[in-house]
Write an enzyme that holds these catalytic residues in place. Structure first.
Site, PDB file in Angstrom:
ATOM      1  N   ASP A  66       0.819  -1.276   0.122  1.00 31.82           N
ATOM      2  CA  ASP A  66       0.080   0.034   0.218  1.00 31.82           C
ATOM      3  C   ASP A  66       0.850   1.167   0.083  1.00 31.82           C
ATOM      4  O   ASP A  66       1.493   1.611   1.115  1.00 31.82           O
ATOM      5  CB  ASP A  66      -0.761  -0.155   1.270  1.00 31.82           C
ATOM      6  CG  ASP A  66      -1.761   1.269   1.353  1.00 31.82           C
ATOM      7  OD1 ASP A  66      -1.555   2.204   0.455  1.00 31.82           O
ATOM      8  OD2 ASP A  66      -2.580   1.233   2.231  1.00 31.82           O
ATOM      9  N   ASN A  93       2.824   5.048 -11.378  1.00 34.65           N
ATOM     10  CA  ASN A  93       1.469   5.031 -11.855  1.00 34.65           C
ATOM     11  C   ASN A  93       0.268   4.873 -11.022  1.00 34.65           C
ATOM     12  O   ASN A  93      -0.775   5.377 -11.360  1.00 34.65           O
ATOM     13  CB  ASN A  93       1.486   3.716 -12.796  1.00 34.65           C
ATOM     14  CG  ASN A  93       0.257   3.425 -13.502  1.00 34.65           C
ATOM     15  OD1 ASN A  93      -0.311   4.060 -14.306  1.00 34.65           O
ATOM     16  ND2 ASN A  93      -0.241   2.341 -12.723  1.00 34.65           N
ATOM     17  N   SER A 142       0.353  12.436 -13.639  1.00 31.48           N
ATOM     18  CA  SER A 142      -0.627  13.464 -13.339  1.00 31.48           C
ATOM     19  C   SER A 142      -1.745  13.239 -13.937  1.00 31.48           C
ATOM     20  O   SER A 142      -2.136  11.926 -14.215  1.00 31.48           O
ATOM     21  CB  SER A 142      -0.137  14.821 -13.663  1.00 31.48           C
ATOM     22  OG  SER A 142      -1.216  15.836 -13.293  1.00 31.48           O
ATOM     23  N   SER A 143      -2.853  13.942 -14.126  1.00 34.50           N
ATOM     24  CA  SER A 143      -4.017  13.717 -14.985  1.00 34.50           C
ATOM     25  C   SER A 143      -4.302  15.042 -15.409  1.00 34.50           C
ATOM     26  O   SER A 143      -4.134  16.287 -15.058  1.00 34.50           O
ATOM     27  CB  SER A 143      -5.103  13.421 -13.873  1.00 34.50           C
ATOM     28  OG  SER A 143      -6.486  13.428 -14.513  1.00 34.50           O
ATOM     29  N   TYR A 156      -8.433  15.606  -5.851  1.00 37.16           N
ATOM     30  CA  TYR A 156      -7.619  14.469  -6.985  1.00 37.16           C
ATOM     31  C   TYR A 156      -6.566  15.598  -7.710  1.00 37.16           C
ATOM     32  O   TYR A 156      -5.284  15.297  -8.115  1.00 37.16           O
ATOM     33  CB  TYR A 156      -8.600  14.111  -7.572  1.00 37.16           C
ATOM     34  CG  TYR A 156      -7.865  13.209  -8.698  1.00 37.16           C
ATOM     35  CD1 TYR A 156      -7.108  12.084  -8.470  1.00 37.16           C
ATOM     36  CD2 TYR A 156      -8.303  13.401 -10.132  1.00 37.16           C
ATOM     37  CE1 TYR A 156      -6.629  11.172  -9.615  1.00 37.16           C
ATOM     38  CE2 TYR A 156      -7.691  12.719 -11.102  1.00 37.16           C
ATOM     39  CZ  TYR A 156      -6.971  11.642 -10.823  1.00 37.16           C
ATOM     40  OH  TYR A 156      -6.352  10.636 -12.026  1.00 37.16           O
TER      41      TYR A 156
HETATM   42  N1  LIG Z   1      -7.338   6.165 -16.835  1.00 32.84           N
HETATM   43  C1  LIG Z   1      -7.697   7.379 -17.037  1.00 32.84           C
HETATM   44  O1  LIG Z   1      -8.685   7.891 -17.700  1.00 32.84           O
HETATM   45  C2  LIG Z   1      -6.853   8.307 -16.218  1.00 32.84           C
HETATM   46  C3  LIG Z   1      -6.826   9.866 -16.665  1.00 32.84           C
HETATM   47  C4  LIG Z   1      -5.948  10.534 -16.136  1.00 32.84           C
HETATM   48  C5  LIG Z   1      -4.946  10.217 -15.299  1.00 32.84           C
HETATM   49  N2  LIG Z   1      -5.008   8.915 -14.844  1.00 32.84           N
HETATM   50  C6  LIG Z   1      -3.782   8.342 -14.176  1.00 32.84           C
HETATM   51  O2  LIG Z   1      -3.311   7.247 -14.652  1.00 32.84           O
HETATM   52  C7  LIG Z   1      -2.715   6.306 -13.577  1.00 32.84           C
HETATM   53  C8  LIG Z   1      -3.297   4.835 -13.770  1.00 32.84           C
HETATM   54  O3  LIG Z   1      -4.494   5.093 -13.709  1.00 32.84           O
HETATM   55  P1  LIG Z   1      -5.476   3.901 -14.166  1.00 32.84           P
HETATM   56  O4  LIG Z   1      -6.481   4.723 -15.184  1.00 32.84           O
HETATM   57  O5  LIG Z   1      -4.853   2.732 -14.765  1.00 32.84           O
HETATM   58  O6  LIG Z   1      -6.303   3.480 -12.948  1.00 32.84           O
HETATM   59  P2  LIG Z   1      -7.119   2.272 -12.353  1.00 32.84           P
HETATM   60  O7  LIG Z   1      -7.375   1.276 -13.584  1.00 32.84           O
HETATM   61  O8  LIG Z   1      -8.256   2.778 -11.631  1.00 32.84           O
HETATM   62  O9  LIG Z   1      -5.816   1.481 -11.361  1.00 32.84           O
HETATM   63  C9  LIG Z   1      -5.354   2.048 -10.547  1.00 32.84           C
HETATM   64  C10 LIG Z   1      -3.990   1.683  -9.928  1.00 32.84           C
HETATM   65  O10 LIG Z   1      -3.654   2.057  -8.724  1.00 32.84           O
HETATM   66  C11 LIG Z   1      -3.284   1.272  -7.829  1.00 32.84           C
HETATM   67  N3  LIG Z   1      -3.729   1.418  -6.573  1.00 32.84           N
HETATM   68  C12 LIG Z   1      -4.802   1.685  -5.804  1.00 32.84           C
HETATM   69  N4  LIG Z   1      -4.802   1.706  -4.477  1.00 32.84           N
HETATM   70  C13 LIG Z   1      -3.325   1.386  -4.199  1.00 32.84           C
HETATM   71  C14 LIG Z   1      -2.594   1.692  -3.073  1.00 32.84           C
HETATM   72  N5  LIG Z   1      -3.225   2.146  -1.929  1.00 32.84           N
HETATM   73  N6  LIG Z   1      -1.247   1.459  -3.182  1.00 32.84           N
HETATM   74  C15 LIG Z   1      -0.763   1.221  -4.217  1.00 32.84           C
HETATM   75  N7  LIG Z   1      -1.305   1.169  -5.599  1.00 32.84           N
HETATM   76  C16 LIG Z   1      -2.525   1.365  -5.419  1.00 32.84           C
HETATM   77  C17 LIG Z   1      -4.224  -0.014  -8.377  1.00 32.84           C
HETATM   78  O11 LIG Z   1      -3.669  -1.314  -7.689  1.00 32.84           O
HETATM   79  P3  LIG Z   1      -4.449  -2.586  -6.977  1.00 32.84           P
HETATM   80  O12 LIG Z   1      -5.279  -2.669  -8.254  1.00 32.84           O
HETATM   81  O13 LIG Z   1      -3.489  -3.499  -6.958  1.00 32.84           O
HETATM   82  O14 LIG Z   1      -5.094  -1.997  -5.861  1.00 32.84           O
HETATM   83  C18 LIG Z   1      -4.354   0.032  -9.860  1.00 32.84           C
HETATM   84  O15 LIG Z   1      -3.208  -0.756 -10.343  1.00 32.84           O
HETATM   85  C19 LIG Z   1      -3.396   6.844 -12.320  1.00 32.84           C
HETATM   86  O16 LIG Z   1      -2.163   7.897 -11.606  1.00 32.84           O
HETATM   87  C20 LIG Z   1      -4.387   7.855 -12.625  1.00 32.84           C
HETATM   88  O17 LIG Z   1      -4.535   9.126 -11.697  1.00 32.84           O
HETATM   89  C21 LIG Z   1      -5.766   8.146 -15.443  1.00 32.84           C
END
Ligand SMILES: NC(=O)c1ccc[n+]([C@@H]2O[C@H](COP(=O)([O-])OP(=O)(O)OC[C@H]3O[C@@H](n4cnc5c(N)ncnc54)[C@H](OP(=O)(O)O)[C@@H]3O)[C@@H](O)[C@H]2O)c1
Length: 247
Positions: A66, A93, A142-143, A156
């Site tokens: 975590d 990430n 970031s986002s 956020y």
């Molecule tokens: N997808 C989008 O639309 C979008 C847009 C802008 C920015 N982002 C950014 O891109 C990055 C990846 O996002 P994503 O879309 O792939 O999100 P996601 O599918 O919701 O996955 C979130 C990830 O964060 C991990 N996580 C959650 N709680 C955690 C904790 N306590 N400690 C360590 N890891 C933890 C999860 O791991 P577990 O499943 O193992 O818990 C998961 O791999 C993030 O930083 C997000 O803010 C995403």
């Protein structure tokens, strides 16, 4: 660019069990890196990422932490010290987008959003800074909504802005050791957190002249460039990868 620009490198990808992190882990492995596929809750997902990397002839391990808890992060790096015993590339990430309107914000929301999006990358980078060699890489996340804050996403967005600020400071601190630090700024991307709110696909797709949302592999490609030796002079920067969406 050589076929395997990351041959001999070890990359830690946080949140590699699903979403964008999984695609990053697979891409860095294809580029020759040995991967530490970190997960918090998605054990099966991280093990699948490892299996997929091994199936393509690469090497990977899955470790849990975590990242909002500093002792967890210290233990994660102690595991890395034991196996594979080095680290060259860190991809911060992991992230969560929960939260809500100001009046509804709970202590749990604050702890979770700040802990995972802001403190987690700080704890990871702090341990990495003790170990990264010359040529090392830190790639933060970031986002797009930090650039174009939306109602209900203030905390956020602010946590992600803090990460962009970390990047600029750490790049100046670690540049003296030949380490680069950059931020990737995705827009709405699938697979990823946007899949938890499919009702927003049209909103985010409509905000881009491409009339679609991003693909995780497109974000992974940006990470792969920043991780590569070709990006040795790119640091303290941020790359917006959101299809020119204005939100
Ligand atoms: N997808 C989008 O639309 C979008 C847009 C802008 C920015 N982002 C950014 O891109 C990055 C990846 O996002 P994503 O879309 O792939 O999100 P996601 O599918 O919701 O996955 C979130 C990830 O964060 C991990 N996580 C959650 N709680 C955690 C904790 N306590 N400690 C360590 N890891 C933890 C999860 O791991 P577990 O499943 O193992 O818990 C998961 O791999 C993030 O930083 C997000 O803010 C995403």
């Amino acid at each position: 660019m050589p076929d395997k620009p990351l041959a001999g490198k070890v990359a830690l990808v946080t949140g590699a069990g699903r979403g964008i992190g999984r695609e990053i882990a697979l891409r860095l492995a294809r580029d020759g890196a040995s991967v530490i596929a970190h997960y918090a809750h998605s054990k099966a997902g991280a093990e699948q990422t490892v299996a997929d990397i091994e199936a393509m002839g690469g090497t990977a391990v899955a470790y849990q932490a975590d990242i909002a808890k500093r002792p967890d992060v210290i233990a994660l790096f102690e595991q890395i010290d034991r196996n594979p015993g080095r680290i060259d590339i860190v991809v911060n990430n992991s992230g969560v987008s929960s939260g809500g309107l100001l009046a509804d914000l709970t202590d749990d929301d604050v702890e979770t959003i700040v802990g995972i999006n802001m403190l987690g990358p700080l704890y990871i980078a702090s341990e990495a800074a003790k170990r990264l060699p010359e040529g090392g890489r830190i790639i933060n996340f970031s986002s797009s909504v930090a650039k174009f804050p939306l109602a209900g996403a203030g905390l956020y967005s602010a946590a992600k802005k803090a990460v962009e600020s970390f990047t600029e400071s750490w790049a100046r601190e670690l540049g003296a050791r030949g380490i680069t630090v950059n931020t990737v700024i995705p827009g709405a991307t699938s697979p990823g957190m946007i899949d938890g709110s499919p009702e927003y696909y049209d909103f985010f797709a409509g905000a881009s002249p491409f009339k679609r949302i991003g693909k995780a592999e497109e974000i992974a490609a940006v990470v792969a460039f920043l991780a590569s030796p070709e990006a040795s002079w790119v640091t303290a920067g941020s790359i917006l990868a959101n299809g020119a969406a204005n939100t």
